[in-house]
Design a protein around this motif. Structure first.
Motif, PDB file in Angstrom:
ATOM      1  N   TRP A  68      -0.177 -90.436  23.847  1.00 37.24           N
ATOM      2  CA  TRP A  68      -0.192 -89.209  23.048  1.00 37.24           C
ATOM      3  C   TRP A  68       0.973 -89.171  22.072  1.00 37.24           C
ATOM      4  O   TRP A  68       0.985 -88.349  21.153  1.00 37.24           O
ATOM      5  CB  TRP A  68      -0.107 -87.970  23.945  1.00 37.24           C
ATOM      6  CG  TRP A  68      -1.232 -87.821  24.900  1.00 37.24           C
ATOM      7  CD1 TRP A  68      -1.167 -87.865  26.259  1.00 37.24           C
ATOM      8  CD2 TRP A  68      -2.608 -87.586  24.594  1.00 37.24           C
ATOM      9  NE1 TRP A  68      -2.410 -87.689  26.806  1.00 37.24           N
ATOM     10  CE2 TRP A  68      -3.312 -87.516  25.813  1.00 37.24           C
ATOM     11  CE3 TRP A  68      -3.314 -87.439  23.393  1.00 37.24           C
ATOM     12  CZ2 TRP A  68      -4.689 -87.306  25.870  1.00 37.24           C
ATOM     13  CZ3 TRP A  68      -4.685 -87.224  23.459  1.00 37.24           C
ATOM     14  CH2 TRP A  68      -5.348 -87.169  24.679  1.00 37.24           C
ATOM     15  N   LEU A  69       1.966 -89.998  22.322  1.00 38.14           N
ATOM     16  CA  LEU A  69       3.201 -89.884  21.551  1.00 38.14           C
ATOM     17  C   LEU A  69       3.132 -90.632  20.227  1.00 38.14           C
ATOM     18  O   LEU A  69       2.596 -91.732  20.149  1.00 38.14           O
ATOM     19  CB  LEU A  69       4.377 -90.423  22.371  1.00 38.14           C
ATOM     20  CG  LEU A  69       4.684 -89.650  23.652  1.00 38.14           C
ATOM     21  CD1 LEU A  69       5.770 -90.357  24.444  1.00 38.14           C
ATOM     22  CD2 LEU A  69       5.105 -88.235  23.323  1.00 38.14           C
ATOM     23  N   LYS A  70       3.690 -90.009  19.209  1.00 41.76           N
ATOM     24  CA  LYS A  70       3.849 -90.686  17.923  1.00 41.76           C
ATOM     25  C   LYS A  70       5.272 -91.227  17.876  1.00 41.76           C
ATOM     26  O   LYS A  70       6.185 -90.631  18.431  1.00 41.76           O
ATOM     27  CB  LYS A  70       3.648 -89.700  16.775  1.00 41.76           C
ATOM     28  CG  LYS A  70       2.216 -89.263  16.608  1.00 41.76           C
ATOM     29  CD  LYS A  70       2.066 -88.429  15.351  1.00 41.76           C
ATOM     30  CE  LYS A  70       0.618 -88.068  15.128  1.00 41.76           C
ATOM     31  NZ  LYS A  70       0.090 -87.227  16.240  1.00 41.76           N
ATOM     32  N   GLN A  96       5.329 -85.450  20.140  1.00 44.75           N
ATOM     33  CA  GLN A  96       3.971 -84.961  20.017  1.00 44.75           C
ATOM     34  C   GLN A  96       4.031 -83.463  19.782  1.00 44.75           C
ATOM     35  O   GLN A  96       4.842 -82.760  20.410  1.00 44.75           O
ATOM     36  CB  GLN A  96       3.170 -85.228  21.297  1.00 44.75           C
ATOM     37  CG  GLN A  96       1.709 -84.892  21.132  1.00 44.75           C
ATOM     38  CD  GLN A  96       1.027 -84.529  22.445  1.00 44.75           C
ATOM     39  OE1 GLN A  96       1.671 -84.428  23.470  1.00 44.75           O
ATOM     40  NE2 GLN A  96      -0.265 -84.328  22.407  1.00 44.75           N
ATOM     41  N   ASP A  97       3.201 -82.980  18.899  1.00 46.15           N
ATOM     42  CA  ASP A  97       3.149 -81.555  18.618  1.00 46.15           C
ATOM     43  C   ASP A  97       4.535 -80.960  18.417  1.00 46.15           C
ATOM     44  O   ASP A  97       4.888 -79.944  19.017  1.00 46.15           O
ATOM     45  CB  ASP A  97       2.430 -80.808  19.756  1.00 46.15           C
ATOM     46  CG  ASP A  97       0.964 -81.177  19.805  1.00 46.15           C
ATOM     47  OD1 ASP A  97       0.464 -81.721  18.804  1.00 46.15           O
ATOM     48  OD2 ASP A  97       0.328 -80.940  20.846  1.00 46.15           O
TER      49      ASP A  97
END
Lengths: 530, 183
Positions: free
Chosen positions: A216-218, A238-239
């Motif tokens: 999920w992580l960028k 993330q977010d």
């Protein structure tokens, strides 16, 4: 330089380059577990077995194969495919396959390589070896010996990089397992790297365990601001939420490492110590309002500008421009030393005694205004009434020097401190991962910061905060876009001539070390990365 | 009959060493196999032994084997080849230093399969896997120990395949270990 061939593609590499690196040059990935570019070669995982066409006897391991003239290897033969498949099979024989509860999932070499090179059906009928799970072996690290593939990277790291040698492979045969000597605990400052270099989930970082699935992580590139070394990092987010920092490879700065202090400094981003709103005389205010108040305070006053070794070069440049345009009689200061609450640890591996990321840049820009004062000069000038107003960039001058704050004190900063408390006007600056800009590390390497998450609260890029004061005076002092600011900066500062923000690339650009003197503190002593 | 240390000229026929120097087999026994160089080199069948001389080239040409350490293991017809190989692999699985992957995991895995084979719990798939694993270890390890563990397996299951298949068949027929299916 020897000419070697990988899958028929010729490439010239420096003599002694191993074939994993040579293959990488022509875009051929050779899978490996135990090989690490910054550790010695162990050659025990056998995943990098390749066929040797010429210049040797094959099959052989690419990691231990030094490039010599005429050497030719192939990685695309059925034999290589079969060898990789079989090594994968062997590695998984005693692997617990507890991926659903393993934090390495998503960045695990066993998973990745299984999908790419394994894909075998299980023919295992015997029970797996049970080994110790969830072993608390250090302040930052948990060991799961079952997941280990015995690559010995961690052993080599603790022998070769930290020199502490706590870890070993114990026992033999299929009972071999990674462990720590009895009565010993990891206590060095580089434990997090063990979790990074572990290709599987055997060594995991306590801080990150069970926090987030990595897919999920960028990842965004950044630079650590914990000290003058300027380790290259990846921000995993993330977010708009940051979950961890990991080191980003830069052979000239930090190799593949980062200290734990720097790694865990991501927590500062959401720290309660952040300044999230502008303040005028202790009251919350909108940014333009606070900038107006700042301009009112500075206008006509005898101003001292404290350039910030924690601020970006751009913010310091904006201060130079502000002084030139609106405060021509202002004096420039760069204050040596660290904040009172700074981490005092230092070593010969990465951690510098100077806990500021951009002292070089602050000194370089401040010197554009002519003479630059140090702490003693600042104290004297304040005491003599030669200056009665201060504009401070990211520097806890009041806390550090223990001086009485002048009434007209404007503070541009990221964190709460004595200076922010004493300041008449506070302009909140973004964290270094929330804004673009550059820092210049102890080597004189200009490195790039990027905006990876939105600034907290009302905070803005530190150069924008300085610019806001300029606007309050009647006009912007710097362009709006980071690239344009840097262009102006590079044109205006001799040492930076010719650089562009884009041209800094991933690894930064070294500038000449004939750095201007900034008081007693001379930045830019080239310190080779260990 | 006369185990000992012998120094003989290279090229001596292997049968001479066995019968003339060492006194031959025990009375009434028949030769089943010889491992000519320690325990780690490929095993030789009686037919191969008859053709071979005690030198490097001959042994390699006739049986694909080696003189190795010169340790000479003679097995007569009372020897169960599955048990013999299991015994050898127990040694190799235990002695593997555990440094590199194929040998560390493979030698123990082969031993586990052989134990099941010996105990009448293995299937045809295990036999295939056993041979496969040996091939996957041979010449893919850091040192020669991996190959040393692999070569007995490769040669035993090839040259004495019948005995291994019989174990699998008896296992399938539900017979206790050691009893063969009647032909």
């Amino acid at each position: 330089m020897p000419l070697v061939k990988v899958n028929g593609i010729a490439v010239e590499v420096p003599p002694g380059t191993n074939m994993i690196e040579a293959a990488k040059k022509v875009g051929v990935e050779i899978p490996h577990y135990c090989y690490h570019p910054h550790l010695s070669v162990a050659g025990n995982c056998r995943m990098c077995l390749v066929d040797v066409e010429a210049g040797g006897r094959g099959p052989d391991i690419a990691c231990n194969m030094a490039a010599t003239e005429g050497l030719a290897i192939r990685t695309d033969t059925p034999k290589v495919t079969q060898m990789r498949k079989s090594v994968m099979e062997f590695l998984l024989v005693n692997h617990p396959l507890d991926c659903p509860i393993c934090d390495q999932s998503g960045e695990c070499r066993l998973q990745d390589y299984y999908m790419e090179y394994g894909q075998h059906d299980s023919r295992l009928a015997d029970a797996k070896m049970g080994k110790g799970k969830r072993q608390d072996i250090g302040d930052q690290i948990v060991l799961d010996a079952e997941r280990c593939v015995q690559c010995s990277r961690c052993v080599r790291f603790s022998d070769e990089v930290t020199g502490t040698g706590e870890l070993r492979l114990f026992n033999r045969s299929n009972q071999t397992q990674i462990g720590i000597f009895p009565g010993v605990r990891l206590s060095h400052q580089y434990q997090g790297n063990l979790a990074d270099i572990c290709p599987v989930g055997a060594l995991t970082l306590k801080d990150f365990r069970f926090k987030k699935r990595v897919w999920w992580l960028k990842e965004s590139e950044s630079v650590c601001g914990g000290c003058a070394t300027g380790c290259n990092t990846l921000v995993h987010h993330q977010d708009n939420e940051v979950y961890r920092f990991t080191p980003r490879r830069n052979d000239e700065v930090n190799k593949s490492w980062i200290c734990d202090q720097g790694r865990l400094s991501y927590k500062d981003v959401t720290s309660l110590k952040r300044l999230t709103g502008a303040k005028v005389n202790g009251q919350r205010a909108e940014l333009p309002e606070a900038a107006n108040a700042a301009a009112m305070l500075l206008k006509g006053a005898k101003v001292g500008v404290v350039f910030g070794a924690k601020a970006t070069t751009e913010a310091n440049w904006a201060a130079v421009k502000l002084v030139r345009a609106r405060l021509p009689s202002a004096r420039a200061y760069v204050i040596e030393g660290n904040d009172p609450d700074a981490f005092t640890y230092q070593d010969e591996i990465l951690v510098d005694s100077d806990k500021t990321p951009n002292r070089f840049g602050a000194a370089l820009t401040a010197s554009q205004l002519g003479s630059v004062g140090d702490a003693e000069a600042l104290k004297a000038a304040l005491a003599a009434g030669e200056i009665d107003a201060l504009l401070v960039l990211q520097d806890d001058v009041i806390g550090r020097l223990g001086i009485a704050a002048p009434k007209a004190l404007v503070y541009v900063g990221t964190f709460k401190n004595a200076t922010a408390t004493a300041a008449a006007v506070v302009l909140p600056a973004a964290h270094s991962i929330e804004q673009a800009g550059t820092w210049i590390n102890r080597q004189g390497r200009v490195q790039r910061l990027r905006k990876t998450v939105a600034p907290a609260g009302d905070s803005v890029a530190d150069y924008s905060a300085v610019d806001a004061i300029g606007r309050a005076f009647g006009g912007a002092v710097i362009p709006e876009m980071p690239a344009a600011i840097f262009q102006e900066l590079a044109a205006g500062v001799k040492a930076l001539n010719g650089l562009t923000l884009k041209g800094l690339g991933h690894g930064g650009q070294l500038i000449t070390l004939s750095a201007p003197s900034a008081g007693a503190d001379q930045p830019g002593q080239a310190a080779p990365a260990k | 009959m006369k185990p000992g240390v012998y120094e003989i000229p290279l090229g001596t026929p292997m049968m001479d060493l066995l019968n003339k120097w060492c006194g031959g087999l025990r009375p009434g026994r028949k030769l089943k196999a010889i491992i000519p160089g320690g325990s780690s080199v490929p095993v030789m069948t009686p037919a191969e032994v008859e053709q071979a001389n005690m030198d490097y080239e001959s042994i390699n040409k006739v049986a694909g084997s080696y003189l190795g350490s010169g340790g000479f293991i003679v097995m007569d017809d009372t020897t169960d080849m599955v048990d013999a190989l299991t015994n050898l692999l127990r040694f190799y699985a235990h002695e593997s230093c555990g440094q590199c992957t194929p040998c560390r995991e493979g030698s123990a895995w082969m031993y586990n399969i052989l134990c099941r084979l010996r105990d009448g719990l293995a299937t045809e798939d295990d036999l295939v896997a056993l041979r496969d694993l040996a091939d996957n270890i041979h010449s893919r390890t850091i040192c020669f120990f991996g190959a040393s563990a692999a070569m007995p397996v490769q040669s035993f299951v090839t040259k004495f395949r019948d005995e291994f298949v019989a174990r699998v068949e008896s296992a399938r027929a539900g017979l206790p270990a050691g009893l063969a299916v009647a032909k």
